[in-house]
Design a protein around this motif. Structure first.
Motif, PDB file in Angstrom:
ATOM      1  N   ALA A  13       5.010  -0.216  -5.890  1.00 16.89           N
ATOM      2  CA  ALA A  13       5.982  -1.155  -5.328  1.00 16.89           C
ATOM      3  C   ALA A  13       5.484  -2.599  -5.392  1.00 16.89           C
ATOM      4  N   LEU A  14       4.166  -2.794  -5.435  1.00 17.76           N
ATOM      5  CA  LEU A  14       3.608  -4.151  -5.532  1.00 17.76           C
ATOM      6  C   LEU A  14       3.778  -4.759  -6.926  1.00 17.76           C
ATOM      7  N   ILE A  49      -2.096 -10.347  -5.084  1.00 21.00           N
ATOM      8  CA  ILE A  49      -1.338  -9.091  -5.110  1.00 21.00           C
ATOM      9  C   ILE A  49      -1.972  -8.110  -6.084  1.00 21.00           C
ATOM     10  N   PHE A  50      -2.399  -8.608  -7.239  1.00 24.77           N
ATOM     11  CA  PHE A  50      -3.035  -7.750  -8.242  1.00 24.77           C
ATOM     12  C   PHE A  50      -4.332  -7.147  -7.699  1.00 24.77           C
ATOM     13  N   VAL A  51      -5.139  -7.966  -7.038  1.00 23.89           N
ATOM     14  CA  VAL A  51      -6.400  -7.479  -6.461  1.00 23.89           C
ATOM     15  C   VAL A  51      -6.117  -6.446  -5.366  1.00 23.89           C
ATOM     16  N   LEU A  52      -5.128  -6.729  -4.520  1.00 19.89           N
ATOM     17  CA  LEU A  52      -4.742  -5.782  -3.464  1.00 19.89           C
ATOM     18  C   LEU A  52      -4.280  -4.461  -4.075  1.00 19.89           C
ATOM     19  N   LEU A  85       0.322  -0.977 -13.644  1.00 16.68           N
ATOM     20  CA  LEU A  85      -0.222  -2.236 -13.140  1.00 16.68           C
ATOM     21  C   LEU A  85      -0.941  -3.009 -14.239  1.00 16.68           C
ATOM     22  N   ILE A  86      -1.840  -2.331 -14.946  1.00 12.15           N
ATOM     23  CA  ILE A  86      -2.609  -2.988 -16.001  1.00 12.15           C
ATOM     24  C   ILE A  86      -1.691  -3.419 -17.150  1.00 12.15           C
ATOM     25  N   SER A  87      -0.777  -2.542 -17.550  1.00 12.18           N
ATOM     26  CA  SER A  87       0.124  -2.849 -18.672  1.00 12.18           C
ATOM     27  C   SER A  87       1.016  -4.048 -18.363  1.00 12.18           C
ATOM     28  N   VAL A  88       1.589  -4.072 -17.165  1.00 10.17           N
ATOM     29  CA  VAL A  88       2.456  -5.192 -16.776  1.00 10.17           C
ATOM     30  C   VAL A  88       1.659  -6.498 -16.768  1.00 10.17           C
ATOM     31  N   ALA A  89       0.456  -6.457 -16.217  1.00  6.32           N
ATOM     32  CA  ALA A  89      -0.377  -7.664 -16.175  1.00  6.32           C
ATOM     33  C   ALA A  89      -0.684  -8.159 -17.594  1.00  6.32           C
ATOM     34  N   LEU A  90      -1.056  -7.250 -18.479  1.00  6.39           N
ATOM     35  CA  LEU A  90      -1.381  -7.638 -19.856  1.00  6.39           C
ATOM     36  C   LEU A  90      -0.169  -8.222 -20.579  1.00  6.39           C
ATOM     37  N   ILE A  91       0.985  -7.573 -20.425  1.00  5.73           N
ATOM     38  CA  ILE A  91       2.203  -8.049 -21.093  1.00  5.73           C
ATOM     39  C   ILE A  91       2.584  -9.439 -20.587  1.00  5.73           C
ATOM     40  N   MET A  92       2.488  -9.649 -19.278  1.00  6.81           N
ATOM     41  CA  MET A  92       2.835 -10.959 -18.720  1.00  6.81           C
ATOM     42  C   MET A  92       1.827 -12.028 -19.133  1.00  6.81           C
ATOM     43  N   VAL A 142      -9.762  -4.883 -14.644  1.00  2.00           N
ATOM     44  CA  VAL A 142      -9.321  -5.609 -13.448  1.00  2.00           C
ATOM     45  C   VAL A 142     -10.066  -6.935 -13.330  1.00  2.00           C
ATOM     46  N   VAL A 143     -11.379  -6.906 -13.497  1.00  2.00           N
ATOM     47  CA  VAL A 143     -12.187  -8.133 -13.407  1.00  2.00           C
ATOM     48  C   VAL A 143     -11.749  -9.138 -14.469  1.00  2.00           C
ATOM     49  N   ALA A 144     -11.558  -8.668 -15.708  1.00  2.00           N
ATOM     50  CA  ALA A 144     -11.166  -9.561 -16.808  1.00  2.00           C
ATOM     51  C   ALA A 144      -9.778 -10.153 -16.571  1.00  2.00           C
ATOM     52  N   ILE A 145      -8.848  -9.339 -16.124  1.00  2.00           N
ATOM     53  CA  ILE A 145      -7.482  -9.823 -15.884  1.00  2.00           C
ATOM     54  C   ILE A 145      -7.479 -10.885 -14.789  1.00  2.00           C
ATOM     55  N   VAL A 146      -8.221 -10.647 -13.717  1.00  2.00           N
ATOM     56  CA  VAL A 146      -8.298 -11.634 -12.628  1.00  2.00           C
ATOM     57  C   VAL A 146      -8.918 -12.932 -13.136  1.00  2.00           C
ATOM     58  N   ALA A 147      -9.999 -12.825 -13.895  1.00  5.36           N
ATOM     59  CA  ALA A 147     -10.673 -14.029 -14.417  1.00  5.36           C
ATOM     60  C   ALA A 147      -9.748 -14.839 -15.318  1.00  5.36           C
TER      61      ALA A 147
END
Length: 195
Positions: A13-14, A49-52, A85-92, A142-147
């Motif tokens: 949901a996040l 939100i991503f970290v949470l 979660l990972i796929s959406v972050a990468l696509i965005m 996760v670390v790479a996406i946040v950075a």
């Protein structure tokens, strides 16, 4: 529905909330204070939100094991939530021109290949568990996406080196290595089972 599964569903949901804050809103809407605020600070909220959401992955697993709440639904939802979660972050991030599209294709493609292998194994009555390399890969991603979402903050204060891009490269290499490791180890089991 048990607590562990509720936490997993909360992670899913996040994802739309993460997308809402990470999106770059059109200039036409910039006159409205809320969209101006979102364009300026939304990415920081998206990171939070991503970290949470990423953190709930450990929490739901811990609760499921500690309180004996491991269910078939949880086994389905937990890896699905991670992949979404990972796929959406990468696509965005590709859309925001933060990473190259081929990086996202390789990382997301790895998940499709492993999921396909798990489906074949499941049809043969074999349960393929995640290994420690897959878990390390998830942490690296996760670390790479946040950075990258933070655009090299705080590293830019100490060095001119793009540490965020180096972390993304490391995550990419770990993604490939963990995928190859998983395929080699589990493909043998499938072939043996067919004989």
């Amino acid at each position: 529905m048990n607590t562990a599964n509720r936490i997993t569903l909360a992670r899913i949901a996040l994802i739309p909330l993460f997308m809402f804050f990470f999106a770059e809103w059109p200039a036409k809407l910039a006159d409205a204070a809320v969209f101006r605020f979102l364009n300026e600070y939304g990415s920081y909220m998206a990171v939070a939100i991503f970290v949470l959401a990423s953190g709930t992955d450990k929490l739901d697993g811990y609760i499921a094991r500690k309180y004996n709440q491991i269910t078939n639904l949880g086994k389905l939802l937990d890896p699905l939530a991670d992949k979404l979660l990972i796929s959406v972050a990468l696509i965005m991030m590709v859309q925001a021109d933060m990473i190259a599209s081929w990086v996202a294709v390789i990382m997301i493609g790895r998940e499709f290949v492993i999921t396909g292998l798990r489906m074949i194994a499941s049809a043969q009555g074999i349960a393929l568990a995640a290994d420690r390399f897959g878990k390390w890969k998830m942490v690296a991603q996760v670390v790479a996406i946040v950075a990258v979402m933070l655009e090299n903050v705080p590293f830019q204060w100490f060095t001119y080196i793009r540490v965020d891009q180096l972390l993304m490269l490391l995550a990419l290499l770990m993604t490939l290595a963990s995928g190859v490791h998983y395929l080699v180890n589990n493909f043998k089991a499938l072939k043996l089972n067919e004989m």
